[in-house]
Design a protein around this motif. Structure first.
Motif, PDB file in Angstrom:
ATOM      1  N   ILE A  80      25.318  77.323  99.275  1.00  0.00           N
ATOM      2  CA  ILE A  80      25.572  76.919  97.896  1.00  0.00           C
ATOM      3  C   ILE A  80      25.999  75.440  97.862  1.00  0.00           C
ATOM      4  CG2 ILE A  80      27.022  77.350  95.846  1.00  0.00           C
ATOM      5  CD1 ILE A  80      25.250  79.778  96.470  1.00  0.00           C
ATOM      6  N   ASN A  81      25.375  74.678  96.965  1.00  0.00           N
ATOM      7  CA  ASN A  81      25.757  73.275  96.803  1.00  0.00           C
ATOM      8  C   ASN A  81      27.062  73.189  96.004  1.00  0.00           C
ATOM      9  OD1 ASN A  81      26.062  70.622  96.127  1.00  0.00           O
ATOM     10  ND2 ASN A  81      24.150  70.454  94.944  1.00  0.00           N
ATOM     11  N   GLY A  82      28.151  72.823  96.696  1.00  0.00           N
ATOM     12  CA  GLY A  82      29.462  72.758  96.044  1.00  0.00           C
ATOM     13  C   GLY A  82      29.710  71.463  95.301  1.00  0.00           C
ATOM     14  N   GLU A  83      28.766  70.522  95.421  1.00  0.00           N
ATOM     15  CA  GLU A  83      28.970  69.216  94.783  1.00  0.00           C
ATOM     16  C   GLU A  83      28.283  69.144  93.427  1.00  0.00           C
ATOM     17  OE1 GLU A  83      28.272  65.869  97.281  1.00  0.00           O
ATOM     18  OE2 GLU A  83      29.893  66.425  98.637  1.00  0.00           O
ATOM     19  N   GLN A  84      28.564  70.091  92.569  1.00  0.00           N
ATOM     20  CA  GLN A  84      28.081  70.083  91.197  1.00  0.00           C
ATOM     21  C   GLN A  84      29.228  70.627  90.344  1.00  0.00           C
ATOM     22  OE1 GLN A  84      24.513  72.593  90.932  1.00  0.00           O
ATOM     23  NE2 GLN A  84      25.176  73.809  92.663  1.00  0.00           N
ATOM     24  N   PRO A  85      29.149  70.480  89.020  1.00  0.00           N
ATOM     25  CA  PRO A  85      30.245  70.993  88.208  1.00  0.00           C
ATOM     26  C   PRO A  85      30.523  72.475  88.489  1.00  0.00           C
ATOM     27  CG  PRO A  85      28.759  69.679  86.881  1.00  0.00           C
ATOM     28  CD  PRO A  85      28.117  69.821  88.235  1.00  0.00           C
ATOM     29  N   ILE A  86      31.793  72.881  88.304  1.00  0.00           N
ATOM     30  CA  ILE A  86      32.220  74.241  88.640  1.00  0.00           C
ATOM     31  C   ILE A  86      31.287  75.323  88.068  1.00  0.00           C
ATOM     32  CG2 ILE A  86      34.094  75.938  88.231  1.00  0.00           C
ATOM     33  CD1 ILE A  86      36.066  73.532  88.511  1.00  0.00           C
ATOM     34  N   LYS A  87      30.888  75.176  86.807  1.00  0.00           N
ATOM     35  CA  LYS A  87      30.061  76.215  86.175  1.00  0.00           C
ATOM     36  C   LYS A  87      28.655  76.254  86.791  1.00  0.00           C
ATOM     37  CE  LYS A  87      28.491  73.662  82.039  1.00  0.00           C
ATOM     38  NZ  LYS A  87      27.522  72.909  82.824  1.00  0.00           N
ATOM     39  N   ASP A  88      28.167  75.104  87.270  1.00  0.00           N
ATOM     40  CA  ASP A  88      26.837  75.084  87.897  1.00  0.00           C
ATOM     41  C   ASP A  88      26.873  75.708  89.297  1.00  0.00           C
ATOM     42  OD1 ASP A  88      26.061  73.871  85.603  1.00  0.00           O
ATOM     43  OD2 ASP A  88      25.933  71.859  86.432  1.00  0.00           O
ATOM     44  N   VAL A  89      27.982  75.498  89.994  1.00  0.00           N
ATOM     45  CA  VAL A  89      28.141  76.144  91.310  1.00  0.00           C
ATOM     46  C   VAL A  89      28.122  77.664  91.094  1.00  0.00           C
ATOM     47  CG1 VAL A  89      29.663  76.463  93.317  1.00  0.00           C
ATOM     48  CG2 VAL A  89      29.555  74.228  92.195  1.00  0.00           C
ATOM     49  N   PHE A  90      28.835  78.094  90.054  1.00  0.00           N
ATOM     50  CA  PHE A  90      28.913  79.538  89.770  1.00  0.00           C
ATOM     51  C   PHE A  90      27.537  80.108  89.419  1.00  0.00           C
ATOM     52  CE2 PHE A  90      30.396  83.151  86.958  1.00  0.00           C
ATOM     53  CZ  PHE A  90      30.784  83.949  88.026  1.00  0.00           C
ATOM     54  N   SER A  91      26.780  79.354  88.596  1.00  0.00           N
ATOM     55  CA  SER A  91      25.414  79.807  88.242  1.00  0.00           C
ATOM     56  C   SER A  91      24.548  79.938  89.485  1.00  0.00           C
ATOM     57  CB  SER A  91      24.724  78.788  87.338  1.00  0.00           C
ATOM     58  OG  SER A  91      25.195  78.924  86.061  1.00  0.00           O
ATOM     59  N   GLU A  92      24.652  78.933  90.382  1.00  0.00           N
ATOM     60  CA  GLU A  92      23.837  78.983  91.604  1.00  0.00           C
ATOM     61  C   GLU A  92      24.181  80.235  92.421  1.00  0.00           C
ATOM     62  OE1 GLU A  92      23.509  75.291  93.896  1.00  0.00           O
ATOM     63  OE2 GLU A  92      22.947  76.456  95.669  1.00  0.00           O
ATOM     64  N   ILE A  93      25.465  80.547  92.470  1.00  0.00           N
ATOM     65  CA  ILE A  93      25.882  81.747  93.218  1.00  0.00           C
ATOM     66  C   ILE A  93      25.255  82.996  92.591  1.00  0.00           C
ATOM     67  CG2 ILE A  93      27.851  83.245  93.801  1.00  0.00           C
ATOM     68  CD1 ILE A  93      29.549  80.710  94.124  1.00  0.00           C
ATOM     69  N   LEU A  94      25.380  83.116  91.264  1.00  0.00           N
ATOM     70  CA  LEU A  94      24.853  84.326  90.602  1.00  0.00           C
ATOM     71  C   LEU A  94      23.340  84.438  90.776  1.00  0.00           C
ATOM     72  CD1 LEU A  94      26.905  84.455  87.266  1.00  0.00           C
ATOM     73  CD2 LEU A  94      27.312  85.712  89.394  1.00  0.00           C
TER      74      LEU A  94
END
Ligand code: AP5
Ligand code: MG
Length: 207
Positions: free
Chosen positions: A186-200
Motif C-alpha cells: 500500500i502506498n502510504g504517501e497519499q492523503p489518509i482517505k486515499d490510503v484507506f481506499s487503496e486498502i479497501l
C-alpha cells in the motif's frame, strides 16, 4: 478475517488500523498502544518495558509473543497493528494462527521524520496530526476529551533509531509474507482517505 499491518514508524499503521477496525467491525490489537497504556498506568509490565519503549528499542520477543497469544486467543477475526516486528515473532504467530493478509504500508524515511514532529496521541489510542488529521480542539481528544500528548519516542534521534530497527529487523518480513502469497503493498504517501481506499480496493472490499 485476520490482518496484520506492517510499515515504518509514521507510515499510518495505527491510523489505518483504526479505520479498518471500524469499517469491518474487527477487534484491533495494537502492541504499541497496549505498551503505552501499561506505561501510563504504571503497571508491573509498564515499569518493566518503559525504558525500552521510550528509547525506541523493541520489547523482548518472549513478552510480546505471550501478550499476542493471550490477545488472539478465542478471536476468529482481528487486526494486528505493529506485530509481528521480526522473523522470530512472525514464526511464533504462524505457530498459533494464520493470517489472511499482511498490509505493508510504505513511506520514505524523510516522510516519517516530517510526520512525527506534529503527531499528537491520546491515552485512548486515537492518533492525530496537527495538519493532516487535526483534533477539533488543538490539545483535546475528539473521542474521549482527554488531553493529548507527544510520544516520548517521537524525538528525532529516537525516530532515527526506530527507522534503523525497522530496516534491519522488520523489512525481512516483507519477503517472508510475499513468499506466502498474502502480502499487499500500500502506498502510504497519499492523503489518509486515499490510503484507506487503496486498502479497501486491494482487499476487494470496494470497487
Ligand atoms: P508502535 O506504536 O507500533 O510504533 P511504530 O511502529 O514506530 O509506529 P508509529 O505508531 O510511530 O506509526 P504508525 O505507523 O502507527 O503511524 P500513525 O498512524 O500514528 O511501537 C512503539 C514501540 O512499542 C516500539 O518502538 C517498541 O518499543 C514497542 N513495540 C510495539 N510493538 C512491538 C513488537 N511487536 N515487538 C517489540 N516491541 C514492540 O501516523 C503517524 C502520524 O502521521 C500521525 O500524526 C498521523 O495522524 C499522520 N498520518 C497518518 N497517515 C497519514 C497520511 N497518509 N498522510 C499524512 N499524515 C498521516
Ligand atoms: Mg502506531
Amino acid at each position: 478475517m485476520k490482518i496484520a499491518l506492517i510499515g515504518p514508524p509514521a507510515s499510518g499503521k495505527g491510523t489505518q488500523a483504526e479505520l479498518l477496525s471500524k469499517e469491518l467491525k474487527l477487534p484491533l490489537i495494537s502492541t504499541g498502544n497496549l505498551f503505552r497504556w501499561q506505561i501510563r498506568r504504571k503497571t508491573k509490565l509498564g515499569k518493566m518495558i518503559e525504558e525500552i519503549v521510550n528509547r525506541g528499542d523493541l520489547v523482548p520477543d518472549e513478552i510480546v509473543n505471550k501478550i499476542i497469544k493471550k490477545e488472539t486467543k478465542n478471536k476468529r477475526n482481528f487486526i494486528l497493528d505493529g506485530y509481528p516486528r521480526n522473523l522470530n515473532q512472525a514464526i511464533f504467530l504462524d505457530s498459533i494462527t494464520s493470517l489472511d493478509y499482511v498490509l505493508e504500508i510504505w513511506i520514505s524515511d524523510q516522510e516519517a521524520l516530517k510526520r512525527l514532529t506534529l503527531r499528537r496521541v491520546c491515552q485512548c489510542g486515537k492518533t492525530y496530526h496537527l495538519i493532516y488529521n487535526p483534533p477539533k480542539n488543538e490539545e483535546i481528544c475528539d473521542e474521549c476529551g482527554r488531553t493529548l500528548f507527544i510520544r516520548e519516542d517521537d524525538q528525532k534521534e529516537k525516530v532515527l533509531k526506530r527507522l534503523e530497527i525497522y530496516h534491519q529487523q522488520t523489512k525481512p518480513l516483507i519477503d517472508f509474507y510475499q513468499k506466502k502469497g498474502i502480502l499487499v503493498k500500500i502506498n502510504g504517501e497519499q492523503p489518509i482517505k486515499d490510503v484507506f481506499s487503496e486498502i479497501l480496493i486491494k482487499l476487494k472490499l470496494k470497487k
